[in-house]
Design a protein around this motif. Structure first.
Motif, mmCIF file in Angstrom:
data_model
loop_
_atom_site.group_PDB
_atom_site.id
_atom_site.type_symbol
_atom_site.label_atom_id
_atom_site.label_comp_id
_atom_site.label_asym_id
_atom_site.label_seq_id
_atom_site.Cartn_x
_atom_site.Cartn_y
_atom_site.Cartn_z
ATOM 1 N N PRO A 23 -8.397 -1.801 11.392
ATOM 2 C CA PRO A 23 -9.473 -1.419 12.308
ATOM 3 C C PRO A 23 -8.988 -1.194 13.742
ATOM 4 C CG PRO A 23 -9.595 -3.753 11.826
ATOM 5 C CD PRO A 23 -8.510 -3.181 10.950
ATOM 6 N N ASN A 24 -7.780 -1.629 14.040
ATOM 7 C CA ASN A 24 -7.218 -1.477 15.382
ATOM 8 C C ASN A 24 -6.710 -0.063 15.635
ATOM 9 O OD1 ASN A 24 -7.370 -4.435 15.987
ATOM 10 N ND2 ASN A 24 -6.081 -4.440 14.167
ATOM 11 N N THR A 25 -6.310 0.629 14.584
ATOM 12 C CA THR A 25 -5.762 1.978 14.742
ATOM 13 C C THR A 25 -6.507 3.022 13.919
ATOM 14 O OG1 THR A 25 -4.206 1.652 12.921
ATOM 15 C CG2 THR A 25 -3.434 1.070 15.144
ATOM 16 N N GLY A 26 -7.366 2.566 13.002
ATOM 17 C CA GLY A 26 -8.073 3.489 12.127
ATOM 18 C C GLY A 26 -7.279 3.916 10.907
ATOM 19 N N VAL A 27 -6.081 3.376 10.727
ATOM 20 C CA VAL A 27 -5.229 3.752 9.599
ATOM 21 C C VAL A 27 -5.769 3.125 8.317
ATOM 22 C CG1 VAL A 27 -2.938 3.375 8.588
ATOM 23 C CG2 VAL A 27 -3.153 4.157 10.933
ATOM 24 N N LYS A 28 -5.785 3.947 7.257
ATOM 25 C CA LYS A 28 -6.166 3.506 5.915
ATOM 26 C C LYS A 28 -5.107 4.068 4.984
ATOM 27 C CE LYS A 28 -10.985 3.738 7.216
ATOM 28 N NZ LYS A 28 -12.303 4.264 6.948
ATOM 29 N N MET A 29 -4.454 3.191 4.204
ATOM 30 C CA MET A 29 -3.353 3.696 3.385
ATOM 31 C C MET A 29 -3.085 2.863 2.139
ATOM 32 S SD MET A 29 -0.203 2.669 5.988
ATOM 33 C CE MET A 29 0.616 4.138 5.618
ATOM 34 N N PHE A 30 -2.490 3.543 1.158
ATOM 35 C CA PHE A 30 -1.978 2.946 -0.066
ATOM 36 C C PHE A 30 -0.450 2.909 0.046
ATOM 37 C CE2 PHE A 30 -5.873 5.191 -1.411
ATOM 38 C CZ PHE A 30 -6.546 4.179 -2.066
ATOM 39 N N GLU A 31 0.215 2.480 -1.008
ATOM 40 C CA GLU A 31 1.677 2.493 -1.155
ATOM 41 C C GLU A 31 2.360 1.394 -0.324
ATOM 42 O OE1 GLU A 31 3.287 4.091 -3.421
ATOM 43 O OE2 GLU A 31 1.624 5.351 -4.019
ATOM 44 N N SER A 32 2.913 0.426 -1.007
ATOM 45 C CA SER A 32 3.513 -0.729 -0.338
ATOM 46 C C SER A 32 4.630 -0.364 0.632
ATOM 47 C CB SER A 32 4.026 -1.733 -1.369
ATOM 48 O OG SER A 32 4.967 -1.138 -2.230
#
Length: 120
Positions: free
Chosen positions: A91-100
């Motif tokens: 929530p601090n940067t808006g990044v949403k991601m998969f993949e370790s």
């Protein structure tokens, strides 16, 4: 296969032996204002890698445990049309991601204070 008891425990332990010190060291990092959310489950080695990075950086995080059969898997499926773990939302940067591997790279690039001293 998990019903094999001691055999399963031993082989799972041997598979993770190369990661023996991961998650037990500290990398100096910036403290984010809000916790990072991670959807993961204990049985996944990929989730373990992402969680180790959160622990090594001492980043506050909220774990959404989504084991097989958990309704929490539907949360990700409804958002993205697929389920894959680990999955983070920062929530601090808006990044949403998969993949370790990408998650670890993102966390280190975003939150490590002294990249030249980070643990690899």
């Amino acid at each position: 296969m998990l019903s094999l008891g001691l055999f399963t425990t031993i082989t799972a332990g041997l598979a993770m032996i190369w990661r023996v010190w991961k998650g037990s060291s500290y990398t100096v990092s910036k403290l984010p204002p809000q916790p990072i959310e991670i959807w993961a489950y204990e049985g996944s080695p990929f989730c373990k890698i992402a969680r180790e990075a959160l622990v090594e950086l001492e980043l506050p995080h909220l774990l959404h445990s989504c084991a097989r059969g958990s309704p929490k898997r539907q949360e990700i499926f409804k958002k993205h049309g697929l389920f894959q773990a680990p999955y983070i939302e920062d929530p601090n940067t808006g990044v949403k991601m998969f993949e370790s591997a990408e998650i670890v790279e993102y966390l280190r690039a975003t939150y490590t204070l002294y990249p030249q001293y980070q643990n690899l």
